[in-house]
Enzyme design. Structure first.
Site, PDB file in Angstrom:
ATOM      1  N   HIS A  21      15.201  30.700  14.892  1.00 22.02           N
ATOM      2  CA  HIS A  21      14.859  29.806  13.795  1.00 22.02           C
ATOM      3  C   HIS A  21      14.367  30.584  12.587  1.00 22.02           C
ATOM      4  CE1 HIS A  21      11.723  27.439  11.626  1.00 22.02           C
ATOM      5  NE2 HIS A  21      12.760  26.635  11.527  1.00 22.02           N
ATOM      6  N   LYS A  65      10.450  23.892  19.405  1.00 23.62           N
ATOM      7  CA  LYS A  65       9.657  23.630  18.197  1.00 23.62           C
ATOM      8  C   LYS A  65      10.077  22.314  17.549  1.00 23.62           C
ATOM      9  CE  LYS A  65       9.531  28.575  17.254  1.00 23.62           C
ATOM     10  NZ  LYS A  65      10.075  29.645  16.433  1.00 23.62           N
ATOM     11  N   ARG A 108       0.811  -1.218   0.000  1.00 25.02           N
ATOM     12  CA  ARG A 108       0.000   0.000   0.000  1.00 25.02           C
ATOM     13  C   ARG A 108       0.841   1.263   0.000  1.00 25.02           C
ATOM     14  NH1 ARG A 108      -2.855  -1.212   5.500  1.00 25.02           N
ATOM     15  NH2 ARG A 108      -0.702  -1.836   5.818  1.00 25.02           N
ATOM     16  N   ARG A 152      11.888  33.493   5.922  1.00 22.43           N
ATOM     17  CA  ARG A 152      11.165  33.821   7.156  1.00 22.43           C
ATOM     18  C   ARG A 152      12.136  33.600   8.302  1.00 22.43           C
ATOM     19  NH1 ARG A 152       5.124  33.580   7.228  1.00 22.43           N
ATOM     20  NH2 ARG A 152       4.453  33.123   5.093  1.00 22.43           N
ATOM     21  N   GLN A 155       0.614  23.773  20.705  1.00 22.24           N
ATOM     22  CA  GLN A 155      -0.042  24.268  19.501  1.00 22.24           C
ATOM     23  C   GLN A 155       0.682  23.775  18.256  1.00 22.24           C
ATOM     24  OE1 GLN A 155       0.382  28.557  20.194  1.00 22.24           O
ATOM     25  NE2 GLN A 155       1.755  28.674  18.453  1.00 22.24           N
ATOM     26  N   HIS A 183      13.586  33.999  13.979  1.00 21.70           N
ATOM     27  CA  HIS A 183      12.659  34.287  15.074  1.00 21.70           C
ATOM     28  C   HIS A 183      12.980  33.484  16.335  1.00 21.70           C
ATOM     29  CE1 HIS A 183       9.744  34.967  11.500  1.00 21.70           C
ATOM     30  NE2 HIS A 183      10.448  36.062  11.738  1.00 21.70           N
ATOM     31  N   TYR A 196       4.632  23.469  12.107  1.00 22.34           N
ATOM     32  CA  TYR A 196       5.310  23.720  13.378  1.00 22.34           C
ATOM     33  C   TYR A 196       4.499  23.093  14.506  1.00 22.34           C
ATOM     34  CZ  TYR A 196       7.860  27.794  11.434  1.00 22.34           C
ATOM     35  OH  TYR A 196       8.663  28.632  10.713  1.00 22.34           O
ATOM     36  N   ASP A 205      11.079  41.217   9.316  1.00 23.38           N
ATOM     37  CA  ASP A 205      12.286  40.389   9.338  1.00 23.38           C
ATOM     38  C   ASP A 205      13.497  41.159   8.812  1.00 23.38           C
ATOM     39  OD1 ASP A 205      10.785  38.352  10.380  1.00 23.38           O
ATOM     40  OD2 ASP A 205      10.792  37.117   8.579  1.00 23.38           O
TER      41      ASP A 205
END
Length: 177
Positions: A119, A72, A23, A59, A46, A62, A132, A168
């Site tokens: 990150h 994370k 499969r 991006r 979350q 951060h 995330y 950024d």
């Protein structure tokens, strides 16, 4: 799951171990018990998705300031990204050092990023999507970052930057903090 510790303490590439048959395959991508047994955060408060239209989008970089610093688990679910981190933990033997990996839908790897690391990523394909899992609820007042091209870190990006947010682009130099 296969855990490979990378150049920064606590930073892991996590690869699934597929069980295949006619499969296709099935593989665990996260198990709270397995992560916790390794001394890693196993529970996440979350999940978020980042979708990026254009190849070359950057991006980051951060992070969230203590006491809201986030751990994370990041996975690329469509396309591919160059994922980069900076160790901002002052007591770390790798303080201010960087590491980077390629995450893609094809390799199905994840990056476990402990609290205290900045990150960011650059998309290596159009229509890249990143999932995330984050251990703490987001606190906007704790959100911060360092500039993607800050000379203090000398990050290298594999492609010209096609899209980056004003926020950024405007983070101050680390040396000026």
């Amino acid at each position: 799951m296969i855990f490979e510790e990378l150049a920064l303490p606590g930073l892991f590439r996590v690869a699934p171990e597929p069980h295949a048959d006619e499969r296709g395959f099935f593989a665990r991508t996260h198990c709270a018990e397995t992560f916790t047994a390794r001394g890693l955060v196993g529970r996440f408060a979350q999940s978020s998705v980042s979708f990026n239209h254009r190849r070359g989008t950057v991006r980051g970089m951060h992070f969230s300031r203590a006491p809201h610093a986030e751990t994370k688990l990041v996975r690329c679910t469509a396309g591919a990204i160059h994922d980069a981190v900076i160790d901002l933990r002052p007591d770390s033997p790798t303080y201010r050092r960087t590491a980077a990996v390629t995450l893609s839908a094809a390799n199905r790897h994840a990056l476990y990023i402990p609290a205290g690391l900045a990150h960011g990523f650059q998309t290596l394909s159009d229509d890249a999507e990143i999932l995330y899992m984050i251990d703490l609820p987001f606190v906007a007042s704790a959100a911060d970052g360092v500039r993607w091209d800050d000379p203090a870190f000398a990050l290298t990006w594999p492609e010209p930057v096609s899209v980056i947010s004003d926020r950024d682009r405007a983070f101050p130099d680390w040396a000026g903090r």
